[in-house]
Write a protein that holds these residues in place. Structure first.
Motif, PDB file in Angstrom:
ATOM      1  N   ALA A 205       0.697  -1.143   0.066  1.00  0.00           N
ATOM      2  CA  ALA A 205      -0.010   0.041   0.040  1.00  0.00           C
ATOM      3  C   ALA A 205       0.746   1.339  -0.003  1.00  0.00           C
ATOM      4  CB  ALA A 205      -0.950   0.022   1.038  1.00  0.00           C
ATOM      5  N   GLU A 206       2.079   1.318   0.485  1.00  0.00           N
ATOM      6  CA  GLU A 206       2.813   2.468   0.560  1.00  0.00           C
ATOM      7  C   GLU A 206       3.374   3.015  -0.648  1.00  0.00           C
ATOM      8  OE1 GLU A 206       5.911   2.173   3.696  1.00  0.00           O
ATOM      9  OE2 GLU A 206       4.708   0.706   4.959  1.00  0.00           O
ATOM     10  N   GLN A 207       3.312   2.060  -1.822  1.00  0.00           N
ATOM     11  CA  GLN A 207       4.030   2.376  -2.946  1.00  0.00           C
ATOM     12  C   GLN A 207       3.169   3.356  -3.997  1.00  0.00           C
ATOM     13  OE1 GLN A 207       4.596  -1.629  -4.444  1.00  0.00           O
ATOM     14  NE2 GLN A 207       6.492  -1.348  -4.187  1.00  0.00           N
ATOM     15  N   ALA A 208       1.772   3.359  -3.915  1.00  0.00           N
ATOM     16  CA  ALA A 208       1.094   4.157  -4.810  1.00  0.00           C
ATOM     17  C   ALA A 208       0.274   4.989  -4.173  1.00  0.00           C
ATOM     18  CB  ALA A 208       0.029   2.943  -5.468  1.00  0.00           C
ATOM     19  N   THR A 209       0.411   6.375  -4.183  1.00  0.00           N
ATOM     20  CA  THR A 209      -0.312   7.215  -3.532  1.00  0.00           C
ATOM     21  C   THR A 209      -0.699   8.560  -4.827  1.00  0.00           C
ATOM     22  OG1 THR A 209       1.420   8.683  -2.516  1.00  0.00           O
ATOM     23  CG2 THR A 209       0.741   6.941  -1.385  1.00  0.00           C
ATOM     24  N   THR A 210      -1.575   9.335  -4.689  1.00  0.00           N
ATOM     25  CA  THR A 210      -1.627  10.435  -5.390  1.00  0.00           C
ATOM     26  C   THR A 210      -0.453  11.437  -5.422  1.00  0.00           C
ATOM     27  OG1 THR A 210      -3.773  10.471  -5.094  1.00  0.00           O
ATOM     28  CG2 THR A 210      -3.093  12.510  -5.962  1.00  0.00           C
ATOM     29  N   GLU A 211       0.254  11.482  -4.204  1.00  0.00           N
ATOM     30  CA  GLU A 211       1.115  12.338  -4.012  1.00  0.00           C
ATOM     31  C   GLU A 211       2.158  12.037  -4.684  1.00  0.00           C
ATOM     32  OE1 GLU A 211       4.175  14.239  -0.310  1.00  0.00           O
ATOM     33  OE2 GLU A 211       2.609  12.600  -0.033  1.00  0.00           O
ATOM     34  N   ASN A 212       2.491  10.769  -4.781  1.00  0.00           N
ATOM     35  CA  ASN A 212       3.589   9.992  -5.307  1.00  0.00           C
ATOM     36  C   ASN A 212       3.739  10.364  -6.904  1.00  0.00           C
ATOM     37  OD1 ASN A 212       5.157   9.387  -3.033  1.00  0.00           O
ATOM     38  ND2 ASN A 212       4.266   7.193  -3.234  1.00  0.00           N
ATOM     39  N   VAL A 213       2.266  10.374  -7.258  1.00  0.00           N
ATOM     40  CA  VAL A 213       2.178  10.566  -8.955  1.00  0.00           C
ATOM     41  C   VAL A 213       2.430  11.721  -9.170  1.00  0.00           C
ATOM     42  CG1 VAL A 213       0.467  10.569 -11.011  1.00  0.00           C
ATOM     43  CG2 VAL A 213       0.460   8.411  -9.211  1.00  0.00           C
ATOM     44  N   ALA A 214       2.068  12.843  -8.551  1.00  0.00           N
ATOM     45  CA  ALA A 214       2.290  14.115  -8.665  1.00  0.00           C
ATOM     46  C   ALA A 214       3.958  14.442  -8.724  1.00  0.00           C
ATOM     47  CB  ALA A 214       1.419  14.930  -7.657  1.00  0.00           C
ATOM     48  N   ASP A 216       6.058  12.404  -9.149  1.00  0.00           N
ATOM     49  CA  ASP A 216       6.908  11.596 -10.087  1.00  0.00           C
ATOM     50  C   ASP A 216       6.558  12.400 -11.383  1.00  0.00           C
ATOM     51  OD1 ASP A 216       7.931   9.074 -11.394  1.00  0.00           O
ATOM     52  OD2 ASP A 216       6.183   9.467 -12.579  1.00  0.00           O
ATOM     53  N   ARG A 217       5.847  13.198 -11.840  1.00  0.00           N
ATOM     54  CA  ARG A 217       5.443  13.954 -12.846  1.00  0.00           C
ATOM     55  C   ARG A 217       6.555  15.359 -12.903  1.00  0.00           C
ATOM     56  NH1 ARG A 217       0.540  14.864 -12.785  1.00  0.00           N
ATOM     57  NH2 ARG A 217       0.513  16.823 -11.618  1.00  0.00           N
ATOM     58  N   TYR A 218       6.337  15.814 -11.819  1.00  0.00           N
ATOM     59  CA  TYR A 218       7.395  16.990 -11.625  1.00  0.00           C
ATOM     60  C   TYR A 218       8.875  16.698 -11.879  1.00  0.00           C
ATOM     61  CZ  TYR A 218      10.156  20.745  -9.478  1.00  0.00           C
ATOM     62  OH  TYR A 218      11.027  21.754  -9.263  1.00  0.00           O
ATOM     63  N   PHE A 219       9.318  15.860 -11.218  1.00  0.00           N
ATOM     64  CA  PHE A 219      10.894  15.385 -11.207  1.00  0.00           C
ATOM     65  C   PHE A 219      11.056  14.392 -12.586  1.00  0.00           C
ATOM     66  CE2 PHE A 219      10.342  16.053  -6.632  1.00  0.00           C
ATOM     67  CZ  PHE A 219      11.561  16.835  -6.537  1.00  0.00           C
ATOM     68  N   ARG A 220      10.233  13.961 -13.273  1.00  0.00           N
ATOM     69  CA  ARG A 220      10.531  13.384 -14.645  1.00  0.00           C
ATOM     70  C   ARG A 220      10.477  14.582 -15.600  1.00  0.00           C
ATOM     71  NH1 ARG A 220      10.528   7.791 -15.468  1.00  0.00           N
ATOM     72  NH2 ARG A 220       9.906   6.553 -13.784  1.00  0.00           N
ATOM     73  N   CYS A 221       9.720  15.686 -15.304  1.00  0.00           N
ATOM     74  CA  CYS A 221       9.633  16.561 -16.336  1.00  0.00           C
ATOM     75  C   CYS A 221      11.072  17.250 -16.472  1.00  0.00           C
ATOM     76  CB  CYS A 221       8.856  17.493 -16.042  1.00  0.00           C
ATOM     77  SG  CYS A 221       7.173  17.004 -16.879  1.00  0.00           S
ATOM     78  N   ARG A 222      11.605  17.333 -15.009  1.00  0.00           N
ATOM     79  CA  ARG A 222      13.176  17.766 -15.029  1.00  0.00           C
ATOM     80  C   ARG A 222      14.105  16.967 -15.621  1.00  0.00           C
ATOM     81  NH1 ARG A 222      14.893  19.064  -9.034  1.00  0.00           N
ATOM     82  NH2 ARG A 222      16.968  18.975 -10.209  1.00  0.00           N
ATOM     83  N   ILE A 223      13.924  15.693 -15.716  1.00  0.00           N
ATOM     84  CA  ILE A 223      14.961  14.655 -16.428  1.00  0.00           C
ATOM     85  C   ILE A 223      14.701  14.938 -17.786  1.00  0.00           C
ATOM     86  CG2 ILE A 223      15.606  12.385 -16.484  1.00  0.00           C
ATOM     87  CD1 ILE A 223      14.470  11.941 -13.892  1.00  0.00           C
ATOM     88  N   PHE A 224      13.264  14.892 -18.449  1.00  0.00           N
ATOM     89  CA  PHE A 224      13.014  15.407 -19.685  1.00  0.00           C
ATOM     90  C   PHE A 224      13.893  16.556 -20.279  1.00  0.00           C
ATOM     91  CE2 PHE A 224       8.666  13.319 -18.980  1.00  0.00           C
ATOM     92  CZ  PHE A 224       8.988  12.148 -19.106  1.00  0.00           C
ATOM     93  N   ALA A 225      13.657  17.521 -19.261  1.00  0.00           N
ATOM     94  CA  ALA A 225      14.340  18.958 -19.583  1.00  0.00           C
ATOM     95  C   ALA A 225      15.694  19.024 -20.086  1.00  0.00           C
ATOM     96  CB  ALA A 225      13.926  20.026 -18.556  1.00  0.00           C
ATOM     97  N   TRP A 226      16.605  18.261 -19.323  1.00  0.00           N
ATOM     98  CA  TRP A 226      17.951  18.505 -19.656  1.00  0.00           C
ATOM     99  C   TRP A 226      18.345  17.588 -21.072  1.00  0.00           C
ATOM    100  CZ3 TRP A 226      20.763  13.875 -20.444  1.00  0.00           C
ATOM    101  CH2 TRP A 226      20.412  12.649 -19.643  1.00  0.00           C
ATOM    102  N   GLN A 227      17.590  16.769 -21.207  1.00  0.00           N
ATOM    103  CA  GLN A 227      17.524  15.872 -22.545  1.00  0.00           C
ATOM    104  C   GLN A 227      17.154  16.728 -23.893  1.00  0.00           C
ATOM    105  OE1 GLN A 227      17.382  11.336 -22.518  1.00  0.00           O
ATOM    106  NE2 GLN A 227      16.111  11.863 -20.600  1.00  0.00           N
ATOM    107  N   LEU A 228      16.127  17.322 -23.768  1.00  0.00           N
ATOM    108  CA  LEU A 228      15.607  18.371 -24.594  1.00  0.00           C
ATOM    109  C   LEU A 228      16.392  19.491 -24.866  1.00  0.00           C
ATOM    110  CD1 LEU A 228      11.973  18.404 -23.324  1.00  0.00           C
ATOM    111  CD2 LEU A 228      12.799  17.409 -25.440  1.00  0.00           C
ATOM    112  N   ASP A 229      17.116  19.861 -23.779  1.00  0.00           N
ATOM    113  CA  ASP A 229      18.179  21.059 -23.876  1.00  0.00           C
ATOM    114  C   ASP A 229      19.370  20.550 -24.843  1.00  0.00           C
ATOM    115  OD1 ASP A 229      16.805  22.708 -22.368  1.00  0.00           O
ATOM    116  OD2 ASP A 229      17.798  22.292 -20.482  1.00  0.00           O
ATOM    117  N   ALA A 230      19.720  19.331 -24.399  1.00  0.00           N
ATOM    118  CA  ALA A 230      20.907  18.709 -25.463  1.00  0.00           C
ATOM    119  C   ALA A 230      20.195  18.616 -27.029  1.00  0.00           C
ATOM    120  CB  ALA A 230      21.203  17.340 -24.978  1.00  0.00           C
TER     121      ALA A 230
END
Length: 344
Positions: A205-214, A216-230
């Motif tokens: 139960a501890e793995q999936a929460t609404t907070e974790n999804v939100a 996840d989106r924020y930090f993954r977008c940061r990872i997308f960003a440096w690749q898009l910059d390149a």
């Protein structure tokens, strides 16, 4: 000195950590290894349960305060004595042949920085479930996918310790630091995944929460960003969120409207054009992957008929047969295992 250090970060996992550590201690056919428990400021009796196992191969690094998973992994990598470091989450279990299989692979391929595997699921009581996550086998497919998702499942990964020290985890990433790690390594080095189930992930139960999804989106977008910059891509926050949405259409039950299809069509065409100029992602694998994402957006569109009509007339679709084949060939069990035995 051990040949392999198995790094298990622990933060309040008393209910599961014993199973995780025992699964490593019970490995068959592996060279000498240590189990490096990296405590992250646990306040329960996780460490007492580890100590009760009484095995000399276990080494514990304690912390007074919780610093986060990226910090714990960096501490463990810095302290590792093995030439290879294998990751395992404290609520997962390794199958008995895991270390031997991955060590043999990396010994036979000195050009590869690391190797993962497919992962199964177990329930809270340790019973195996039918769910399986199949990752792409070869470095070209893993490198092609890194702009969208990690081609390496971190809890299954083994890598050369010297490489991991050269690519420390970004401790500012509260979640997603493993995705960022493997995106950077796959950018510069060949990595692969064995088409075998070598680790089981525990569903609880501890793995999936609404907070974790939100988050996840924020930090993954940061990872997308440096690749898009390149790639030389100009983007907005809306573009980053749209890019994140592309990889979650099925999981989220998403039904894109026409406005989203307009955006996705233009966005994916921009990615393909930029990669033709900068050549950061292997081709034709990258174009095939873009075609798969475009096809998914059209398939799940509302109304679907309009989406499929757009799919039929878009130039991106020309790469769809190859994209569909490469996705299937890398994840179909019999095909993947046959190719792995042939060294392809």
């Amino acid at each position: 000195m051990p040949e392999i250090s198995v790094l298990i970060p622990v933060y309040n996992r008393a209910a599961y950590v014993t199973s995780a550590v025992r699964s490593v201690l019970d490995q068959r056919g592996a060279p000498d290894f240590e189990v490096l428990i990296v405590d992250d400021g646990s306040t329960d009796d996780s460490l007492a349960r580890v100590a009760a196992l009484g095995d000399s191969r276990i080494r514990v690094l304690e912390a007074k305060a919780n610093g986060g998973i990226a910090s714990a992994r960096n501490r463990g990598i810095a302290a590792a004595r093995g030439a290879y470091t294998a990751f395992l989450d404290s609520d997962d279990v390794a199958r008995p042949e895991r270390l031997a299989a991955q060590h043999a692979f990396l010994n036979a391929r000195p050009d590869h920085a690391g190797v993962g595997a497919w992962i199964g699921w177990i329930d809270d009581d340790g019973k195996r479930l039918s769910r399986i996550k199949r990752k792409p086998r070869t470095y070209r497919m893993i490198a092609a996918e890194r702009l969208f998702r990690s081609g390496i499942e971190n809890s299954t990964a083994m890598a050369r310790t010297e490489v991991l020290r050269a690519y420390p985890h970004d401790e500012s990433l509260v979640v997603g630091s493993d995705y960022d790690l493997w995106a950077r390594i796959a950018r510069d080095h060949p990595v692969a995944s064995l088409p075998h189930l070598l680790v089981d992930r525990r569903a609880h139960a501890e793995q999936a929460t609404t907070e974790n999804v939100a988050r996840d989106r924020y930090f993954r977008c940061r990872i997308f960003a440096w690749q898009l910059d390149a790639l030389g891509i100009h983007y907005t926050d809306a573009d980053l969120n749209g890019h994140y949405r592309l990889r979650r259409l099925k999981k989220a039950g998403d039904r894109p409207d026409e406005a989203y299809l307009d955006w996705a069509e233009a966005w994916l065409a921009r990615l393909r054009a930029a990669n033709r100029e900068y050549r950061l992602y292997p081709e034709p694998e990258f174009s095939g992957l873009l075609a798969l994402f475009w096809a998914a957006a059209c398939w799940y569109a509302e109304p679907q008929a309009k989406g499929m009509a757009r799919l039929a007339r878009n130039p991106l679709t020309r790469a769809l047969p190859r994209g569909a084949f490469q996705g299937w060939a890398h994840r179909a069990p019999l095909v993947s295992r046959a190719a792995a035995r042939l060294g392809r």
